[in-house]
Write an enzyme that holds these catalytic residues in place. Sequence first.
Site, PDB file in Angstrom:
ATOM      1  N   HIS A 441     -46.309 -11.916  18.395  1.00 33.77           N
ATOM      2  CA  HIS A 441     -47.474 -12.752  18.652  1.00 33.77           C
ATOM      3  C   HIS A 441     -48.510 -12.627  17.536  1.00 33.77           C
ATOM      4  CE1 HIS A 441     -51.070 -14.008  21.212  1.00 33.77           C
ATOM      5  NE2 HIS A 441     -50.222 -14.986  21.417  1.00 33.77           N
ATOM      6  N   TYR A 474     -59.208 -25.283  19.572  1.00 36.69           N
ATOM      7  CA  TYR A 474     -59.386 -23.886  19.972  1.00 36.69           C
ATOM      8  C   TYR A 474     -60.334 -23.195  19.003  1.00 36.69           C
ATOM      9  CZ  TYR A 474     -54.967 -24.312  22.666  1.00 36.69           C
ATOM     10  OH  TYR A 474     -53.973 -24.687  23.530  1.00 36.69           O
TER      11      TYR A 474
END
EC number: 2.7.4.1
Length: 692
Positions: A441, A474
């Site tokens: 990630h 975002y």
Amino acid sequence: MTNTDLSHPDLYLNRQLSLLAFNRRVLAQAADTANPLLERLKFLCIASSNMDEFFEIRVAGLRQAREMGVGAGGADNRTPQQVLREISERAHDLVEEQYRLLNDEVTPALAEAGIRFLRRNEWTPAQQKWIRGYFETELLPILSPLGLDPAHPFPQVLNKSLNFIVSLEGRDAFGRNSGMAVVQAPRALPRIIQLPPELEGNGAYDFVFLSSIIHAHVTDLFPGMNATGCYQFRVTRNSDLYVDEEEVDDLLRAMEGELASRRYGDAVRLEVAANCPDHMANFLLEEFRLEPDDLYQVNGPVNLNRLLAVCDIVDRPELKYPGFTPGLPAELRHGGDLLKVMRQHDVLLHHPFESFAPVVELLRQAAQDPDVLAIKQTLYRTGPDSAVVEHLVNAARAGKEVTVVVELRARFDEAANIGLANRLQEAGAHVVYGVVGHKTHAKMILVVRREGRRLRHYVHLGTGNYHSRTARLYTDYGLLTADPDIGEDVHRVFLQLTSLGKVSDLTHLLESPFTLHPAMIEKIGREQAHAEAGRDARIIIKVNSLVEPKVIRALYAASQAGVEIDLIVRGMCCLRPGIPGVSDNIRVRSIIGRFLEHTRVFYFANHTEPELYCSSADWMERNFFRRVETCFPLVDGELRQRVLSDLEIYLADNAQAWLLDADGEYQRAGPAAEGPAVSAQQQLLARYAEDG
């Protein structure tokens, strides 16, 4: 300091219920008349999409745990059955509020603005004629209605697809009266259709639902019989993929095989039209092996998320957020050699207020630079037609060593990532799929360039994905640096991901699943020690989720010692603030606004030597222990102060902030009696617009 047991279940909120509470805050944006009208519709759609994922993953997992006989677990010590019961109660209330907002507020306001969703009883003769033609030319040739009898059992129903249960009277072609049929809407057709503006009686933006067209003409699908009822339904299924990575030889092929099963996982929720008779709803529940608590009867389209298409079709800027052009740091505004700028000093980008373009430009220049020998990158989510992937492909074709760590298990992006992995391999890039048992990630780019007799590292580290579209939606930080110590750290992490060898101690970076969690516990404890010694102590944490019990216990202990703690947690938060003797000094807020808050920032005052980190990791068990994550410090004092200033703006927000109380309830913050309204996102937009 009290002797309270900091692991007592009463000190922790349930994570799934906290996530449901987050979705209620999203839905509140649809009710907020301060938001432009089409943005309110968009928030309604986002809330619907969030609920889908909540059932596909969270509820599905709880149901599996219940069926396996799993007892009480988690820091709050609730059983899966207890949580499922409370979810059902809260989710039914939330869905009811969704459709109330749609029918009583948003749809009438849209109609007043000239954007109409026409019901069948509102169609003019001209509209009826056009819709009839659409049905006969676009729908009828591809529909396959299925009468139910022993030779035609109930069909397989795709996850989240639009279907109709139809009651019939009269005999079929073979002299039988089956009484019931299923019609599955074609996936290839849009769920909402714009009527031609030039049609008599039409406005510029008149729409009909595909479901309305099928309802109006359903009897045509059953010659010789009469449809006495036609009711929408949709089933949500378990969509969490499971691949035993220890047992498969080829993860990519295993993932490809597992993706097909996602469409037909176990049912977890049934949505039906509000007017569906009880006996038909019960029939469907039986077919999908669901209980009455799993039934959601809705007064409107069973998939509100499909209305999102309207926001793209309607060209009415006054009904949307004002457009903006992301800013650029002064030294990057005129183009030029990005690597030269990075050699001179670090560059920090705050998206979407600042442009994502420099990140793409780093890859473009690296792909074309004859002195660049290698590019390494992690890819978690990228989006279709990605310029990032294009530059990596070009670099590989140019003969550079390109290594890409592609996370095949990025939820709901698995198919896209399999496709880009194949494309990169065809171009000659080295593609690896991370580490067995741990999702990769981390967000990293490493460019290796020959400069004279040495190799220099150029690095990008971020809190968000390499996805140009979400970089406009975002909030994320990205650091561009040529710092040799950070470059060496990133080099070692990539070596670990590809060779699977052990990494010696990193100089600056913290990494999950190794050093990040103990480092956070240690730094919280250090603030506690400062407070106990009578020194000022402060912690500010900004994350998407705060769930992991050990860090929560550490925060409780620090609060008991007098550390001032501000937590900005967008979604799930299992910590209870404001408990006397435990969390008196902890404040929790959630910011919900135009942009999805996605930055992860950890600030520790540390007396006279403040530390500030940005990270790809939330404070959850999975991020600390089951993922490869990076956490990087801002060593440049000016950049550190800039991010701290950003955090203070978020802490001053009284326009889009929600404050969590000790009971687990969120209350919307309001402007101070004599002060102005403060929106952190608006202030940051203004700040970077002025700078840019």
